[in-house]
Every structure is written in C-alpha cells, then in structure tokens.
Design a protein around this motif. Structure first.
Motif, mmCIF file in Angstrom:
data_model
loop_
_atom_site.group_PDB
_atom_site.id
_atom_site.type_symbol
_atom_site.label_atom_id
_atom_site.label_comp_id
_atom_site.label_asym_id
_atom_site.label_seq_id
_atom_site.Cartn_x
_atom_site.Cartn_y
_atom_site.Cartn_z
ATOM 1 N N LYS A 1 65.099 -80.228 29.560
ATOM 2 C CA LYS A 1 66.125 -79.800 28.602
ATOM 3 C C LYS A 1 65.737 -80.197 27.173
ATOM 4 N N THR A 2 65.188 -81.385 27.021
ATOM 5 C CA THR A 2 64.851 -81.900 25.691
ATOM 6 C C THR A 2 63.627 -81.227 25.094
ATOM 7 N N THR A 3 62.616 -80.988 25.932
ATOM 8 C CA THR A 3 61.353 -80.444 25.421
ATOM 9 C C THR A 3 61.292 -78.929 25.463
ATOM 10 N N GLY A 4 62.096 -78.310 26.333
ATOM 11 C CA GLY A 4 62.022 -76.864 26.509
ATOM 12 C C GLY A 4 60.886 -76.422 27.408
ATOM 13 N N ASN A 5 60.213 -77.400 28.052
ATOM 14 C CA ASN A 5 59.102 -77.091 28.950
ATOM 15 C C ASN A 5 59.401 -77.584 30.364
ATOM 16 N N ASP A 6 58.739 -76.986 31.353
ATOM 17 C CA ASP A 6 58.910 -77.510 32.705
ATOM 18 C C ASP A 6 58.110 -78.810 32.859
ATOM 19 N N LEU A 7 58.391 -79.529 33.948
ATOM 20 C CA LEU A 7 57.751 -80.828 34.144
ATOM 21 C C LEU A 7 56.245 -80.714 34.330
ATOM 22 N N THR A 8 55.797 -79.666 34.984
ATOM 23 C CA THR A 8 54.361 -79.482 35.171
ATOM 24 C C THR A 8 53.642 -79.476 33.836
ATOM 25 N N THR A 9 54.209 -78.771 32.872
ATOM 26 C CA THR A 9 53.615 -78.699 31.535
ATOM 27 C C THR A 9 53.668 -80.039 30.828
ATOM 28 N N GLU A 10 54.803 -80.716 30.887
ATOM 29 C CA GLU A 10 54.941 -82.007 30.193
ATOM 30 C C GLU A 10 54.031 -83.071 30.798
ATOM 31 N N PHE A 11 53.918 -83.104 32.115
ATOM 32 C CA PHE A 11 52.990 -84.036 32.754
ATOM 33 C C PHE A 11 51.569 -83.784 32.266
ATOM 34 N N LYS A 12 51.195 -82.530 32.215
ATOM 35 C CA LYS A 12 49.825 -82.162 31.865
ATOM 36 C C LYS A 12 49.505 -82.485 30.407
ATOM 37 N N THR A 13 50.387 -82.075 29.494
ATOM 38 C CA THR A 13 50.074 -82.221 28.067
ATOM 39 C C THR A 13 50.263 -83.650 27.556
ATOM 40 N N ARG A 14 51.179 -84.404 28.157
ATOM 41 C CA ARG A 14 51.474 -85.745 27.658
ATOM 42 C C ARG A 14 50.655 -86.851 28.321
ATOM 43 N N ILE A 15 50.288 -86.662 29.596
ATOM 44 C CA ILE A 15 49.636 -87.752 30.314
ATOM 45 C C ILE A 15 48.332 -87.305 30.980
ATOM 46 N N ILE A 16 48.380 -86.267 31.760
ATOM 47 C CA ILE A 16 47.223 -85.895 32.570
ATOM 48 C C ILE A 16 46.014 -85.528 31.719
ATOM 49 N N ASP A 17 46.180 -84.615 30.765
ATOM 50 C CA ASP A 17 45.045 -84.209 29.924
ATOM 51 C C ASP A 17 44.574 -85.321 28.982
ATOM 52 N N PRO A 18 45.483 -86.018 28.267
ATOM 53 C CA PRO A 18 45.013 -87.085 27.376
ATOM 54 C C PRO A 18 44.237 -88.194 28.086
ATOM 55 N N LEU A 19 44.593 -88.483 29.328
ATOM 56 C CA LEU A 19 43.919 -89.557 30.064
ATOM 57 C C LEU A 19 42.782 -89.047 30.944
ATOM 58 N N GLY A 20 42.584 -87.735 30.976
ATOM 59 C CA GLY A 20 41.492 -87.186 31.774
ATOM 60 C C GLY A 20 41.692 -87.340 33.273
ATOM 61 N N LEU A 21 42.938 -87.191 33.730
ATOM 62 C CA LEU A 21 43.241 -87.327 35.163
ATOM 63 C C LEU A 21 42.997 -85.965 35.833
ATOM 64 N N LYS A 22 41.757 -85.678 36.125
ATOM 65 C CA LYS A 22 41.343 -84.331 36.498
ATOM 66 C C LYS A 22 41.852 -83.873 37.859
ATOM 67 N N SER A 23 42.226 -84.801 38.719
ATOM 68 C CA SER A 23 42.655 -84.425 40.072
ATOM 69 C C SER A 23 44.157 -84.577 40.276
ATOM 70 N N THR A 24 44.898 -84.781 39.197
ATOM 71 C CA THR A 24 46.337 -85.032 39.267
ATOM 72 C C THR A 24 47.111 -83.817 38.770
ATOM 73 N N PHE A 25 48.231 -83.520 39.446
ATOM 74 C CA PHE A 25 49.112 -82.469 38.950
ATOM 75 C C PHE A 25 50.516 -82.664 39.513
ATOM 76 N N PHE A 26 51.486 -82.080 38.798
ATOM 77 C CA PHE A 26 52.864 -82.046 39.270
ATOM 78 C C PHE A 26 53.134 -80.622 39.723
ATOM 79 N N PRO A 27 53.281 -80.398 41.037
ATOM 80 C CA PRO A 27 53.419 -79.029 41.542
ATOM 81 C C PRO A 27 54.743 -78.385 41.159
ATOM 82 N N ARG A 28 54.680 -77.102 40.875
ATOM 83 C CA ARG A 28 55.891 -76.324 40.625
ATOM 84 C C ARG A 28 56.565 -75.971 41.957
ATOM 85 N N PRO A 29 57.852 -75.637 41.959
ATOM 86 C CA PRO A 29 58.512 -75.188 43.193
ATOM 87 C C PRO A 29 57.721 -74.068 43.852
#
Length: 381
Positions: free
Chosen positions: A209-237
C-alpha cells in the motif's frame, strides 16, 4: 525421558529453545568440518528428514555441507546452493523493508494499523486504531495466528494446508488476515508477546500500500538485488514451482515421508513465510543486516530491541536473539509444510541449516542438541 514427541509449534519456537541454553564448552581455534558434518547427519536423522543442508559463512568464505538427499528419488546431495522454502525467515526481510520505509519517513512505527490499512483489521473486540506497526513487528498485536500451529490449533492448520480450493485459486491477503482476526481479540495490543503470522501478512499489505508495488518487486529492488542474493526470490501467488537446484519438501512420521508439499501455493504463507532462498544467500543476508548494510544504525537498534514472546524468547522487530557458548547471535527460523530452516549470525560469522521436512513425530531432543552443536561450531570456534 521420552525422545519422541509431537512437533506442534513453529520452528521459531522449537529451534529458539535449542539455542537458549549454552552447552558450556570453550571455543576452539577454528570451526571443525568433521564436527559440522557429524552434527548435520545427526540433525537430519533426529528430524527424520530425507535431506539436510548446512552453510557456514565467515566473511566472504563459505563452506557448504550436505546430508542425505534433496529428494526421495533420484538421489541428489543438498549443498549451500540448494533452494529451500525459508518459512518465517521471511519476517527478517519484511521487517527490514518496513524499517527502510521508516527511515524514508513513509511509515511511523508507533502509528496505527488503521491509518495505513483502513478497514482491513476487523474482528470481535479488535480495535485496529490501538494496534501499531511496532506491535505487528514484535508480535504484540493481540491478533491470533492465522496458520494455527503456533499455539497448537491443528484444526486451523489443517483448514489452510488441506484446502484444495486455494491450490487452484490462491487466497488473497485479506482472506489470510481474516483467518486470524475471525477469532477476535486475544489480548490487549502491546500487553503480551504472542507469535502470530497474521501480523506479517498485514505488514506485507502495508508495504504494498505504501510503495505501490507488490512484495516480489520490493524484495528484489530493496534487498535481493543490492546484496546480490542471486538465488533468492519472493514468489507471487500461483508461482508454485521451485527452480533447480532445490530440495523437495515432505511431511514425515518416524522418518518416513508420506506427503510431498514442494509445489504448495505460496500465497498461503505470504509475507509471513513465502521467501525461497539458499544457505549461501541467507547467511549473506544475515551478515549484511547485522553489519549495517541494510538499515541505518538507528533502525538496526530498533530491530534488535527485544521483548519476550511466548514460546520464542527474546524477539525484536522481525529478529530473534539467541545464545551460544560464546556470544549472542541474531536471526530467525522458519517452518512451513515440507521445510524447516534457521539462519543465525553475528555480522561476521553465520550459519544456515535446513531440512526438507516437517516432522509430525521426531526426536526433538536430538534435533536440539545437534543444532546447538552446529551453531557453536560455526560461531564460536
């Protein structure tokens, strides 16, 4: 003393208790691979799992261990690059994103849920205007756990896990919230620490609600990509499949797998437990978090400010404090159908351990001793 016992609590509760009591030994010069392998084998055997994986990280140095197999057939050894469903370790990610939003002045920890999610939290006796974001993060909202098994409500667990409709049409976040709030108020907000996955489903909704993005996107742009967690993801429904290399997840009794839950609908777990990751990535994330590379100093202090939570121990904001022989460490554990995991660390050294199994009957004492020994070997030696 009976060795076999029912495992009806969350992995956070079960595995936290394993580390709260120090074994009382003195740290050696360095971690011993033979000890780690021996204790991982013991942990797998005690939990009745098909396979187990452990990852020890010391700075940038990573050592992976495997025991058993990633699946019943064909046989394949798990290692530090094997994907597991991380369960409630997801809460560390969600809490970190919320605290980033606090630093961005988009969220206030002491503002009410009703302000951010008007009309979402409804139930007998529940006043959402008195439940704060901090209450949600620290499991002090007074809202019941929607997954049930935290407090032994196995009927509620069965409703969620065995609901075939949700495997075809994924439940919405509101539906998952309603599974917790329908029980009404369990305690006054802030009065008592009671572990509840419903809290983190609400936090996931708040992020979107706050960001206007789904969790998959927020996980990726805020944590996964900056830290280089190449095998991590938050699956969509609906995103049920685990990409290789991954471990299949089983339910077992006395070490015999009888149900495969690998491709279970992730929307049932949602922001409370949906993340998929590896030992390599999760140890990297925990180290980065504790080193201050994810949050500001003030927000990390917030995250590490603990209060007691029933059956869990010292709980901060999405982060659990554990005791080892030599020091306090931080992290989280997780358990969802088919998978049991934990990652703990001190910012330099960290350990991940996971089994591709949820045991209905297992050697709980053997699990606890083996886990303590693995953590002490990884962190203290």
């Amino acid at each position: 003393m009976r060795k076999k016992r029912f495992l009806t609590r969350t992995a956070t509760a079960t595995l936290a208790s394993a580390l709260l009591v120090s074994l009382g030994s003195t740290a050696a010069a360095q971690s011993d691979p033979a000890v780690m392998q021996k204790e991982l084998d013991r942990y797998r055997s005690a939990s009745g799992s098909v396979g187990a994986s452990a990852t020890v990280r010391d700075g940038d140095t990573v050592q992976g261990y495997g025991s058993g197999s990633t699946q019943v057939f064909p046989q394949a050894s798990p290692n530090e690059n094997t994907r597991f469903r991380a369960g409630s370790q997801t809460k560390m990610f969600v809490a970190a994103i919320i605290l980033q939003l606090v630093d961005e002045k988009k969220v206030d920890l002491d503002e009410s849920v009703e302000k951010y999610l008007p009309g979402v939290v409804r139930g007998k006796g529940i006043d959402a205007s008195k439940i704060t974001v901090r209450h949600l993060l620290q499991h002090r909202s007074g809202i019941k756990d929607n997954l049930g098994f935290v407090n032994g409500d196995l009927l509620q667990t069965a409703v969620l896990v065995l609901n075939p409709v949700w495997q075809i049409k994924p439940p919405t976040e509101q539906q998952m919230v309603n599974e917790g709030t329908k029980a009404g108020k369990q305690a006054e907000p802030g009065a008592k620490g009671q572990y509840s996955n419903t809290n983190y489903v609400l936090l996931g909704m708040l992020i979107s609600k706050t960001t206007g993005n789904d969790l998959t996107t927020e996980f990726k742009t805020r944590i996964i990509d900056p830290l280089g967690l190449k095998s991590t993801f938050f699956p969509r429904p609906g995103e049920k499949q685990l990409p290789a290399p991954s471990a299949r997840g089983y339910l077992s009794s006395y070490g015999l797998p009888f149900a495969d839950f690998t491709n279970f609908e992730p929307a049932v777990w949602g922001a409370a437990g949906g993340v998929v990751s590896t030992g390599r990535d999760l140890t990297s994330f925990v180290n980065a978090l504790l080193e201050g590379r994810v949050l500001s100093k003030d927000r990390l202090t917030d995250m590490k400010t603990t209060l007691p939570v029933d059956k869990v121990g010292d709980y901060g904001l999405g982060l659990v404090k554990f005791k080892t022989d030599c020091k306090e460490v931080w992290g989280h554990s997780g358990q969802i159908a088919g998978y049991t995991t934990i990652t703990v660390g001190d910012g330099e050294r960290s350990l991940f351990s996971g089994v591709n199994n949820t045991p209905l009957l297992a050697d709980g004492n053997g699990q606890n001793v083996a886990l303590r020994n693995m953590v002490n070997d990884a962190i203290c030696h």
